[in-house]
Design an enzyme around this catalytic site. Structure first.
Site, PDB file in Angstrom:
ATOM      1  N   TYR A   1       0.825  -1.215   0.000  1.00  0.00           N
ATOM      2  CA  TYR A   1       0.000   0.000   0.000  1.00  0.00           C
ATOM      3  C   TYR A   1       0.857   1.264   0.000  1.00  0.00           C
ATOM      4  O   TYR A   1       0.343   2.353   0.192  1.00  0.00           O
ATOM      5  CB  TYR A   1      -0.916   0.016   1.238  1.00  0.00           C
ATOM      6  CG  TYR A   1      -2.015  -1.016   1.213  1.00  0.00           C
ATOM      7  CD1 TYR A   1      -1.713  -2.365   1.090  1.00  0.00           C
ATOM      8  CD2 TYR A   1      -3.343  -0.657   1.341  1.00  0.00           C
ATOM      9  CE1 TYR A   1      -2.706  -3.320   1.078  1.00  0.00           C
ATOM     10  CE2 TYR A   1      -4.347  -1.608   1.332  1.00  0.00           C
ATOM     11  CZ  TYR A   1      -4.021  -2.940   1.201  1.00  0.00           C
ATOM     12  OH  TYR A   1      -5.013  -3.885   1.197  1.00  0.00           O
TER      13      TYR A   1
ATOM     14  N   ASP B   1      -5.367  -6.499   5.931  1.00  0.00           N
ATOM     15  CA  ASP B   1      -6.607  -6.083   5.273  1.00  0.00           C
ATOM     16  C   ASP B   1      -7.441  -7.317   4.922  1.00  0.00           C
ATOM     17  O   ASP B   1      -8.640  -7.393   5.205  1.00  0.00           O
ATOM     18  CB  ASP B   1      -6.231  -5.298   4.002  1.00  0.00           C
ATOM     19  CG  ASP B   1      -7.394  -4.472   3.479  1.00  0.00           C
ATOM     20  OD1 ASP B   1      -8.447  -4.451   4.131  1.00  0.00           O
ATOM     21  OD2 ASP B   1      -7.244  -3.858   2.415  1.00  0.00           O
TER      22      ASP B   1
ATOM     23  N   LYS C   1       4.769 -14.279   5.075  1.00  0.00           N
ATOM     24  CA  LYS C   1       5.054 -15.276   4.035  1.00  0.00           C
ATOM     25  C   LYS C   1       6.566 -15.230   3.810  1.00  0.00           C
ATOM     26  O   LYS C   1       7.056 -15.020   2.689  1.00  0.00           O
ATOM     27  CB  LYS C   1       4.267 -14.902   2.755  1.00  0.00           C
ATOM     28  CG  LYS C   1       4.350 -15.910   1.641  1.00  0.00           C
ATOM     29  CD  LYS C   1       3.411 -17.081   1.788  1.00  0.00           C
ATOM     30  CE  LYS C   1       3.594 -18.072   0.669  1.00  0.00           C
ATOM     31  NZ  LYS C   1       2.833 -19.320   0.869  1.00  0.00           N
TER      32      LYS C   1
ATOM     33  N   ASP D   1      -1.030 -18.257   4.371  1.00  0.00           N
ATOM     34  CA  ASP D   1      -2.002 -19.197   3.786  1.00  0.00           C
ATOM     35  C   ASP D   1      -2.458 -20.215   4.821  1.00  0.00           C
ATOM     36  O   ASP D   1      -3.646 -20.525   4.945  1.00  0.00           O
ATOM     37  CB  ASP D   1      -1.444 -19.873   2.526  1.00  0.00           C
ATOM     38  CG  ASP D   1       0.044 -20.148   2.578  1.00  0.00           C
ATOM     39  OD1 ASP D   1       0.727 -19.580   3.444  1.00  0.00           O
ATOM     40  OD2 ASP D   1       0.535 -20.937   1.757  1.00  0.00           O
TER      41      ASP D   1
END
Ligand code: NAD
Length: 366
Positions: free
Chosen positions: A125, A249, A192, A225
């Site tokens: 972002y 988000d 991740k 995930d």
């Protein structure tokens, strides 16, 4: 009784309706408010050519606290989301999104009580983007070719994931301070880093370092995930989650879904000097002016604002009254009914009436 000056941005679409309902409930606590109303969003964009006028930022700098309705992001090129701009300009680096089970909500889960702490200023972002076909994109691809990234073509676009040590450190510290102040037991970092070794790796290692300063709070981490799967299977095992911007988000919408919908999901954007409170959901424009949508997320955001102001009793008063109204299932909007077209659903303002009535009854000892 204390009185507070609060900047109010009613917002776009259904924003003004839910804002009015929330203001009425906040006033029913007996606390005094001076609402400094500031317009931002589509109407201002059409009139003045800017979506977030400087005077809105100045007003929040003056009052320090803002209650904000959702703002529609125009799909026009070159206009940046007012929400992202607000968070950046006021350095509201921590986005708190609690997800709490309420009896009476339609959900498969009944014991969820977790809090998302999302880094709010960087990651994907950051706005560092390179458009397909632009000279900057060609320059960047050339630069990357020279460093061995041979397979890249200019027939692409690039958005950069920027994660800094300092922003990771302060959001991690915020999460552990939050956990300590709110009697929470565990903080889980979500990342991740097996794939994005440098950016997410930095986020994870920095958070793990900060964790060492808080021996009374457990710390663990999950790959994003796997976190999604675990949240759908055993959400009650999680407590405070700390995440970079994008994962925060996405996962917070997932947790809003887990507790039964966006209609009850509030949020707080907190910085060193200013704080903005708003529902997680957007402006739901197709219901504008219909007195239809659920004002509870806006009201819960108001309760978070009261906690921020140190008005804990008033916050609890509102939260309890809303929980009871949800549990009874009578004076609730369509989204909390078993079927969306349920004719017994009430409107936005009737939900406010019922909550205010319940608060009065509790105060009168009925
Ligand atoms: P949305 O949250 O407005 O709507 C998604 C779905 O949830 C719709 O079906 C809507 O009817 C329903 N819904 C939303 N709020 C509800 C409520 N209070 N009660 C009952 N049902 C509710 O998301 P969207 O349609 O993707 O976005 C609409 C606009 O809002 C977009 O321009 C988007 O950029 C903006 N947005 C703003 C914010 C913000 O201001 N913080 C957040 C999210 C989206």
């Amino acid at each position: 009784m204390a009185s507070y000056r609060v900047t109010v941005i009613p917002g776009d679409g259904t924003g003004p309706e839910i804002m009015q309902a929330a203001q009425r409930v906040l006033e029913a606590t007996g606390i005094g408010f001076e609402w400094v109303v500031q317009e931002a969003g589509q109407a201002v964009l059409e009139r003045e050519g800017v979506i977030l006028p400087e005077r809105v930022i100045e007003s929040i700098k003056d009052t320090k606290v803002c209650l904000k309705g959702p703002l529609t992001t125009p799909m026009l090129r070159g206009i940046r989301s007012a929400n992202v701009t607000l968070r950046k300009n006021l350095d509201l680096y921590a986005n708190i999104r609690p997800a709490h089970s309420y009896a009476g909500m339609r959900s498969r889960y009944s014991r969820v009580d977790l809090v998302i702490i999302r880094e709010n200023t960087e990651d994907l972002y950051s706005g560092i983007e390179f458009q397909r076909g632009s000279p900057e994109m060609a320059e960047l691809v050339q630069w990357l070719h020279e460093r061995g990234y041979q397979n890249l073509t200019t027939d692409a676009a690039i958005s950069m994931k920027y994660i800094s040590f300092e922003a990771s450190r302060r959001i991690a510290k915020f999460a552990f301070e939050y956990a300590t102040a709110n009697n929470r037991r565990k903080v889980t970092a979500v990342h991740k880093s097996n794939i994005m070794r440098f950016s997410d790796g930095l986020f994870l290692s920095t958070t793990a370092d900060v964790a060492k300063d808080y021996p009374n709070i457990q710390f663990d981490d999950r790959i994003v995930d796997s976190m999604c799967m675990q949240l759908t299977q055993r959400p009650e095992q999680y407590d405070v989650l700390v995440l970079p911007n994008l994962y925060g988000d996405i996962i917070s919408d997932l947790t809003a879904g887990i507790i039964g919908g966006l209609g009850v999901a509030p949020s707080a954007n907190i910085g060193e000097n200013y704080a903005v409170f708003e529902p997680v959901h957007g402006s739901a424009p197709r219901y504008t002016g219909q007195n239809k949508v659920n004002p509870m997320a806006m009201m819960f955001s108001g309760a978070l604002m009261l906690r921020h102001l140190g008005e804990y009793q008033a916050a609890i008063q509102i939260e309890r009254a809303i929980s009871e109204i949800i549990a009874e299932g009578k004076f609730v909007t369509y989204d909390l009914k078993p079927h969306q077209d349920d004719r017994t659903a009430v409107g936005t303002s009737e939900v406010a009436d019922a909550i205010i009535e319940r608060m009065r009854a509790v105060r009168a000892g009925k």
